[in-house]
Design an enzyme around this catalytic site. Structure first.
Site, short mmCIF file in Angstrom:
data_model
loop_
_atom_site.label_atom_id
_atom_site.label_comp_id
_atom_site.label_asym_id
_atom_site.label_seq_id
_atom_site.Cartn_x
_atom_site.Cartn_y
_atom_site.Cartn_z
N ASP A 111 0.85 -1.19 0.00
CA ASP A 111 0.00 0.00 0.00
C ASP A 111 0.88 1.24 0.00
O ASP A 111 2.06 1.20 0.38
CB ASP A 111 -0.95 0.01 1.19
CG ASP A 111 -0.20 0.12 2.53
OD1 ASP A 111 0.83 -0.57 2.69
OD2 ASP A 111 -0.65 0.88 3.41
N GLU A 175 0.15 -1.01 5.73
CA GLU A 175 1.17 -0.50 6.64
C GLU A 175 1.03 0.99 6.86
O GLU A 175 1.23 1.50 7.97
CB GLU A 175 2.57 -0.83 6.10
CG GLU A 175 3.71 -0.57 7.08
CD GLU A 175 4.25 0.86 7.02
OE1 GLU A 175 5.03 1.21 7.93
OE2 GLU A 175 3.90 1.60 6.10
#
Length: 471
Positions: A111, A175
């Site tokens: 991400d 994250e």
């Protein structure tokens, strides 16, 4: 005075670099398909995997497209490694070794943070390569390391290599929003009885100019990371018209509290990672710096004052920090605020905790009417092993074989990463991004025009090939 001066001089003269482990003077040969590595990373960047705490605004199709891209681009990995979807978006690959035993875990996250396209030279999700440089969100943080370890595994599998010990590739898709996928993966590894001999996540890099008097590049490997806590200070009042204010408004009282916090920094403390950094790099520096580093017992008061006044990374290395990041009060200039607040971001070194940091801040502000409310927090990580630890030796060997000229040193990571979750199953958790980064490249992380030269993408994959070959 003469005796003191003599002792300082002798300690400084003895403060020299120790013998460095044998390493090639040039990087050893590793075969990586460089064009494939660049093309694969560019394709990953074109997937808009922007995470958000409000999952309803995420584009799940882009995340699924990314996961499908991995299957398409790395067929050998998917043919030889089992893949388990863990939690909401965690990916756990298992490359089974011939002997089993203690495993290696290579981490990354797919991400990325949002990008304001108007501030970019090239579209942030275009995956554009120009003049040998790849531009795009995630080029550094951290699709490059995800791509690098899979490129290395794909190449090694194709050559017939099988590791002796198990290898896990652990990738999170949240994250950047501190989501639970990484913790979910740790729970799954714990359920399987895995006790890693080496866990590697993002963190330090190969950098230059970060230590006074040192000209050689430094490969900084995080052996611990600071904890972090959001803390809100708030006060309430009956409000009213600003034409007849009380002697002290709640906004003014909070301003006093902020002033006291900033003028009373946390104490100077040398944690093991910071002490190892100063000792390792100090021995390679110039005489004045060596004099100070060899005699920290004498210069501690000076260093404490200097770092507190300077602020920045060196100050954050040696003390818990408290940054004022948010302030709110009245919505109008002629109205007394019925409620006002100040938001603090606290980063705790290994010797502190959320509880001790909050307690100290409360004692510093000296105002019983100010309420403290703790928001999300993560305690400092355990300090990982160095020295003769097998995982540390394998990691540093791969670093030296990739950057023979670099000085390898532990350090304390100031930011937070998913690796903090692994502290409960391993004391060999390290934070290192296998890239040689300039200041401009580091500034692109979470900023505009995030980019990476193509040759560094290839070198990243070469590093992982060397590390995996030792498994």
């Amino acid at each position: 005075a003469a005796a003191l001066a003599g002792a300082v001089a002798v300690r400084t003269m003895r403060f020299k670099p120790g013998p460095e482990p044998d390493a090639p003077t040039t990087p050893d040969i590793v075969r990586i398909d460089g064009q494939k590595a660049v093309d694969d990373l560019a394709a990953m960047i074109r997937c808009r995997t922007v995470s958000n705490r409000d999952h309803s605004v995420e584009d799940e199709g882009e995340f699924e497209r990314f996961r499908g891209l991995l299957r398409e681009r790395f067929p050998a990995v998917h043919g030889n490694c089992s893949l388990q979807r863990v939690g909401r978006c965690g990916l756990l690959y298992h490359w089974k070794g011939t002997e089993g035993g203690q495993a290696t875990v290579l981490m990354a996250h797919y991400d990325v943070v949002p990008a304001e396209e108007s501030g970019w030279t090239h579209p942030p999700f275009g995956g554009v390569v120009e003049d040998g440089v790849l531009y795009g969100r995630g080029a550094l943080d951290t699709k490059v390391t995800l791509c690098g370890c899979l490129e290395a595994a794909e190449q090694l599998i194709g050559s017939g290599f099988t590791p002796r010990r198990d290898v896990y590739f652990a990738f999170s898709g949240e994250e950047e929003i501190a989501g639970p996928s990484a913790a979910d993966i740790v729970c799954e590894l714990e359920r399987r009885g895995v006790e890693p001999s080496l866990v590697l996540d993002e963190g330090g890099a190969v950098v230059q100019g970060v230590f006074p008097g040192l000209k050689r590049p430094c490969a900084l490997i995080g052996t611990a990371e600071k904890g972090q806590m959001q803390l809100e200070l708030s006060m309430k009042s009956s409000g009213g018209h600003a034409s007849a204010p009380p002697a002290h408004t709640i906004a003014g009282e909070l301003a006093k509290a902020v002033t006291r916090i900033e003028s009373h920094p946390f104490p100077y403390t040398l944690t093991p990672p910071a002490a190892e950094l100063l000792d390792t790099l100090g021995r390679h520096s110039t005489w004045p710096v060596r004099l100070v580093m060899a005699n920290l017992w004498l210069f501690k008061p000076l260093l404490s004052l200097a770092t507190a006044l300077m602020g920045g990374e060196l100050n954050a290395l040696v003390r818990t920090t408290c940054a004022v990041t948010q302030m709110s009060g009245s919505p109008a200039s002629n109205v007394l605020p019925p409620e006002a607040s100040v938001g603090l971001n606290v980063r705790m070194i290994c010797s502190d905790s959320a509880e001790s940091a909050e307690r100290r801040i409360h004692s510093v502000i000296r105002n019983r009417d100010i309420r403290l409310r703790r928001g999300p927090c993560a305690e400092p990580s355990p300090v990982s092993e160095t020295g003769e630890c097998e995982g540390w030796l394998r990691l540093t060997d791969a670093v030296r074989r990739t950057w023979p000229e670099a000085i390898v040193s532990p350090y304390l990571m100031l930011a937070a990463s998913d690796s903090r979750h692994y502290g409960r199953i391993s004391r060999r958790v390290y934070r290192f991004c296998p890239l040689e980064l300039t200041g401009a490249e580091r500034a692109g992380i979470h900023g505009n025009d995030e980019h990476i030269p193509a040759h560094k993408i290839v070198k990243c994959a070469e590093f992982y090939a060397r590390l995996l070959s030792s498994c």
